[in-house]
Design a protein around this motif. Sequence first.
Motif, PDB file in Angstrom:
ATOM      1  N   GLU A 167       2.639   1.814 -13.289  1.00  0.00           N
ATOM      2  CA  GLU A 167       1.235   1.907 -12.874  1.00  0.00           C
ATOM      3  C   GLU A 167       1.092   1.288 -11.484  1.00  0.00           C
ATOM      4  OE1 GLU A 167      -1.564   0.422 -15.859  1.00  0.00           O
ATOM      5  OE2 GLU A 167      -2.993   0.009 -14.248  1.00  0.00           O
ATOM      6  N   ILE A 168       0.374   1.976 -10.617  1.00  0.00           N
ATOM      7  CA  ILE A 168       0.072   1.381  -9.314  1.00  0.00           C
ATOM      8  C   ILE A 168      -1.283   0.687  -9.440  1.00  0.00           C
ATOM      9  CG2 ILE A 168      -0.356   1.780  -6.847  1.00  0.00           C
ATOM     10  CD1 ILE A 168       1.515   4.149  -6.942  1.00  0.00           C
ATOM     11  N   PRO A 169      -1.335  -0.627  -9.175  1.00  0.00           N
ATOM     12  CA  PRO A 169      -2.590  -1.360  -9.385  1.00  0.00           C
ATOM     13  C   PRO A 169      -3.737  -0.831  -8.510  1.00  0.00           C
ATOM     14  CG  PRO A 169      -0.751  -2.863  -8.941  1.00  0.00           C
ATOM     15  CD  PRO A 169      -0.256  -1.478  -8.669  1.00  0.00           C
ATOM     16  N   ALA A 170      -4.940  -1.123  -8.961  1.00  0.00           N
ATOM     17  CA  ALA A 170      -6.145  -0.680  -8.247  1.00  0.00           C
ATOM     18  C   ALA A 170      -6.091  -1.102  -6.782  1.00  0.00           C
ATOM     19  CB  ALA A 170      -7.380  -1.275  -8.918  1.00  0.00           C
ATOM     20  N   GLY A 171      -6.517  -0.209  -5.930  1.00  0.00           N
ATOM     21  CA  GLY A 171      -6.630  -0.538  -4.504  1.00  0.00           C
ATOM     22  C   GLY A 171      -5.342  -0.443  -3.719  1.00  0.00           C
ATOM     23  N   ARG A 172      -4.287   0.060  -4.361  1.00  0.00           N
ATOM     24  CA  ARG A 172      -2.994   0.117  -3.655  1.00  0.00           C
ATOM     25  C   ARG A 172      -2.446   1.528  -3.463  1.00  0.00           C
ATOM     26  NH1 ARG A 172      -1.099  -4.890  -2.732  1.00  0.00           N
ATOM     27  NH2 ARG A 172      -1.992  -6.547  -3.991  1.00  0.00           N
ATOM     28  N   LEU A 173      -3.062   2.513  -4.132  1.00  0.00           N
ATOM     29  CA  LEU A 173      -2.610   3.903  -3.950  1.00  0.00           C
ATOM     30  C   LEU A 173      -3.623   4.655  -3.079  1.00  0.00           C
ATOM     31  CD1 LEU A 173      -0.797   6.359  -4.602  1.00  0.00           C
ATOM     32  CD2 LEU A 173      -2.172   6.718  -6.649  1.00  0.00           C
ATOM     33  N   GLU A 183      -1.364  17.087  -8.299  1.00  0.00           N
ATOM     34  CA  GLU A 183      -2.182  16.067  -8.969  1.00  0.00           C
ATOM     35  C   GLU A 183      -1.369  15.242  -9.981  1.00  0.00           C
ATOM     36  OE1 GLU A 183      -3.034  19.247  -8.688  1.00  0.00           O
ATOM     37  OE2 GLU A 183      -4.704  19.112  -7.275  1.00  0.00           O
ATOM     38  N   MET A 184      -0.336  15.860 -10.554  1.00  0.00           N
ATOM     39  CA  MET A 184       0.462  15.162 -11.557  1.00  0.00           C
ATOM     40  C   MET A 184       1.048  13.852 -11.001  1.00  0.00           C
ATOM     41  SD  MET A 184       3.665  16.654 -13.709  1.00  0.00           S
ATOM     42  CE  MET A 184       2.946  18.167 -14.272  1.00  0.00           C
ATOM     43  N   LEU A 185       1.291  13.818  -9.692  1.00  0.00           N
ATOM     44  CA  LEU A 185       1.892  12.624  -9.085  1.00  0.00           C
ATOM     45  C   LEU A 185       0.955  11.425  -9.169  1.00  0.00           C
ATOM     46  CD1 LEU A 185       3.553  14.290  -5.988  1.00  0.00           C
ATOM     47  CD2 LEU A 185       4.705  13.322  -7.966  1.00  0.00           C
ATOM     48  N   GLU A 186      -0.323  11.644  -8.892  1.00  0.00           N
ATOM     49  CA  GLU A 186      -1.249  10.502  -8.969  1.00  0.00           C
ATOM     50  C   GLU A 186      -1.518  10.119 -10.425  1.00  0.00           C
ATOM     51  OE1 GLU A 186      -3.926  13.291  -6.653  1.00  0.00           O
ATOM     52  OE2 GLU A 186      -5.397  12.045  -7.668  1.00  0.00           O
ATOM     53  N   GLU A 187      -1.540  11.137 -11.308  1.00  0.00           N
ATOM     54  CA  GLU A 187      -1.720  10.851 -12.744  1.00  0.00           C
ATOM     55  C   GLU A 187      -0.577   9.964 -13.255  1.00  0.00           C
ATOM     56  OE1 GLU A 187      -4.141  11.473 -14.746  1.00  0.00           O
ATOM     57  OE2 GLU A 187      -5.282  12.732 -13.350  1.00  0.00           O
ATOM     58  N   HIS A 188       0.623  10.257 -12.770  1.00  0.00           N
ATOM     59  CA  HIS A 188       1.804   9.540 -13.266  1.00  0.00           C
ATOM     60  C   HIS A 188       1.672   8.023 -13.059  1.00  0.00           C
ATOM     61  CE1 HIS A 188       5.917   8.722 -14.369  1.00  0.00           C
ATOM     62  NE2 HIS A 188       6.029   7.983 -13.300  1.00  0.00           N
ATOM     63  N   PHE A 189       1.033   7.648 -11.965  1.00  0.00           N
ATOM     64  CA  PHE A 189       0.947   6.211 -11.644  1.00  0.00           C
ATOM     65  C   PHE A 189      -0.350   5.571 -12.129  1.00  0.00           C
ATOM     66  CE2 PHE A 189       4.150   7.761  -8.666  1.00  0.00           C
ATOM     67  CZ  PHE A 189       5.142   6.810  -8.862  1.00  0.00           C
ATOM     68  N   ASP A 190      -1.153   6.339 -12.884  1.00  0.00           N
ATOM     69  CA  ASP A 190      -2.444   5.824 -13.345  1.00  0.00           C
ATOM     70  C   ASP A 190      -2.290   5.090 -14.686  1.00  0.00           C
ATOM     71  OD1 ASP A 190      -5.137   5.345 -13.357  1.00  0.00           O
ATOM     72  OD2 ASP A 190      -5.713   7.444 -13.054  1.00  0.00           O
ATOM     73  N   PHE A 191      -3.340   4.359 -15.035  1.00  0.00           N
ATOM     74  CA  PHE A 191      -3.440   3.700 -16.338  1.00  0.00           C
ATOM     75  C   PHE A 191      -3.606   4.786 -17.409  1.00  0.00           C
ATOM     76  CE2 PHE A 191      -6.706   1.351 -19.134  1.00  0.00           C
ATOM     77  CZ  PHE A 191      -5.720   0.791 -19.927  1.00  0.00           C
ATOM     78  N   GLN A 192      -2.812   4.740 -18.463  1.00  0.00           N
ATOM     79  CA  GLN A 192      -2.886   5.759 -19.536  1.00  0.00           C
ATOM     80  C   GLN A 192      -3.259   5.049 -20.834  1.00  0.00           C
ATOM     81  OE1 GLN A 192      -2.749   8.849 -18.924  1.00  0.00           O
ATOM     82  NE2 GLN A 192      -1.580   9.085 -17.035  1.00  0.00           N
ATOM     83  N   PRO A 193      -4.578   4.796 -21.057  1.00  0.00           N
ATOM     84  CA  PRO A 193      -4.984   3.950 -22.190  1.00  0.00           C
ATOM     85  C   PRO A 193      -4.552   4.464 -23.557  1.00  0.00           C
ATOM     86  CG  PRO A 193      -6.902   4.953 -21.118  1.00  0.00           C
ATOM     87  CD  PRO A 193      -5.719   5.237 -20.249  1.00  0.00           C
ATOM     88  N   GLU A 252       0.853  -1.202   0.000  1.00  0.00           N
ATOM     89  CA  GLU A 252       0.000   0.000   0.000  1.00  0.00           C
ATOM     90  C   GLU A 252       0.879   1.238   0.000  1.00  0.00           C
ATOM     91  OE1 GLU A 252      -3.144  -0.059   2.876  1.00  0.00           O
ATOM     92  OE2 GLU A 252      -3.641  -2.146   2.420  1.00  0.00           O
ATOM     93  N   PHE A 253       0.604   2.123  -0.952  1.00  0.00           N
ATOM     94  CA  PHE A 253       1.430   3.312  -1.172  1.00  0.00           C
ATOM     95  C   PHE A 253       0.607   4.538  -0.782  1.00  0.00           C
ATOM     96  CE2 PHE A 253       2.472  -0.165  -3.947  1.00  0.00           C
ATOM     97  CZ  PHE A 253       3.852  -0.279  -3.803  1.00  0.00           C
ATOM     98  N   ILE A 254       1.077   5.237   0.227  1.00  0.00           N
ATOM     99  CA  ILE A 254       0.307   6.363   0.770  1.00  0.00           C
ATOM    100  C   ILE A 254       1.054   7.657   0.454  1.00  0.00           C
ATOM    101  CG2 ILE A 254      -0.616   7.394   2.883  1.00  0.00           C
ATOM    102  CD1 ILE A 254      -0.477   4.476   4.105  1.00  0.00           C
ATOM    103  N   PHE A 255       0.447   8.490  -0.391  1.00  0.00           N
ATOM    104  CA  PHE A 255       1.073   9.769  -0.758  1.00  0.00           C
ATOM    105  C   PHE A 255       0.462  10.873   0.117  1.00  0.00           C
ATOM    106  CE2 PHE A 255       2.158   8.881  -5.554  1.00  0.00           C
ATOM    107  CZ  PHE A 255       2.897   7.771  -5.170  1.00  0.00           C
ATOM    108  N   VAL A 256       1.317  11.631   0.771  1.00  0.00           N
ATOM    109  CA  VAL A 256       0.840  12.811   1.508  1.00  0.00           C
ATOM    110  C   VAL A 256       1.111  14.002   0.589  1.00  0.00           C
ATOM    111  CG1 VAL A 256       0.981  14.193   3.602  1.00  0.00           C
ATOM    112  CG2 VAL A 256       1.444  11.724   3.705  1.00  0.00           C
ATOM    113  N   THR A 257       0.066  14.462  -0.083  1.00  0.00           N
ATOM    114  CA  THR A 257       0.232  15.471  -1.125  1.00  0.00           C
ATOM    115  C   THR A 257      -0.208  16.848  -0.625  1.00  0.00           C
ATOM    116  OG1 THR A 257      -1.936  15.334  -2.147  1.00  0.00           O
ATOM    117  CG2 THR A 257      -0.353  13.666  -2.789  1.00  0.00           C
ATOM    118  N   GLY A 258      -0.120  17.813  -1.502  1.00  0.00           N
ATOM    119  CA  GLY A 258      -0.585  19.163  -1.194  1.00  0.00           C
ATOM    120  C   GLY A 258      -1.132  19.774  -2.469  1.00  0.00           C
ATOM    121  N   ARG A 259      -1.253  21.082  -2.471  1.00  0.00           N
ATOM    122  CA  ARG A 259      -1.817  21.756  -3.638  1.00  0.00           C
ATOM    123  C   ARG A 259      -0.916  21.586  -4.858  1.00  0.00           C
ATOM    124  NH1 ARG A 259      -3.115  27.623  -2.423  1.00  0.00           N
ATOM    125  NH2 ARG A 259      -1.342  27.489  -1.015  1.00  0.00           N
ATOM    126  N   TYR A 260      -1.503  21.478  -6.012  1.00  0.00           N
ATOM    127  CA  TYR A 260      -0.809  21.375  -7.311  1.00  0.00           C
ATOM    128  C   TYR A 260       0.039  20.114  -7.440  1.00  0.00           C
ATOM    129  CZ  TYR A 260      -2.086  26.249  -6.861  1.00  0.00           C
ATOM    130  OH  TYR A 260      -2.778  27.396  -6.625  1.00  0.00           O
TER     131      TYR A 260
END
Length: 295
Positions: A97-103, A65-75, A55-63
Amino acid sequence: MNDIRPIRKAVFPVAGLGTRFLPATKVMPKEMLPINDRPLIQHVFEEAREAGIEEFIFVTGRYKEMLEEHFDFQPELEQTLEARGKTDMLQKVRDSEIPAGRLFLTRQPRPLGLGHAVWCAKKLVGDEPFAVLLPDDIIQNPTGCLQQMIETYNEKGGNVVAVKNIAREDTGKYGILDIDKDDGHTVSVKGLVEKPEPAKAPSTLSIIGRYILQPEVFEYLDAFETGAGNEIQLTDAMARLLGRQQFHGLRFDGNHFDCGSRLGFIEANIAYGLADLDIGADVEKIVRGHAGNFE
Ligand code: G1P
């Protein structure tokens, strides 16, 4: 006997502003700065994944969002690469890609310090030991630093931090250990001080941004007490926990790069470029060529 529970979760504090890299980080999160072909955040993510983190837990802040996009599925990207037969690239994209349910994402609304950033992940961590990886610290080694720490943890239990010897004049930049016993590989810790002046530092062994912590650390982070730099320091909460639980420092194997500084970042890019199977030999020629200019 120590109760040694597995390390399944890792916290990545990624809310920092990255002022040292302005204007590069005016819009782009500093964790997206690349070392060779992948951003800092992916280097630490891969280190955690290789160490068995689920389980990968990101403690993010403003601006950020690119970090979560980076690990997403890019069809669209995957379809394009597939259509063009670029299987190597496709594999690289899939591998990031971080698999579903792990980010898991949580926010640190204000920059109140590393201790506060970790506290923001309290509910997501729950009542189990966990890892913390700071993307500023990049460690190059065939066996990742966190994997090495987990091996130490499996032997000793308690809490484990990665450590490195530094110059005494630099103690004011790091968390510093007060050492009890030292076998050259691991040290048992009797005290921890955040960013002491060189004259007051109990040693020159500093914490590098990798931690394995027991959940009791949250009891101390809950107090929201400020320390060095008027920030809520993780080191201070760990120092309080020391009275109750063991801490060990591991002198890890590998090259450490402080990618929170421009110099460390550039050095990391040279080192990873040199180690790259495709371009390493050419990078060496380039580096030697530039070095020749200074002879
Ligand atoms: C943080 C910690 C410090 C540690 C360092 C490692 O400091 O507070 O104890 O030694 O990371 O990189 P920062 O670099 O956020 O000032």
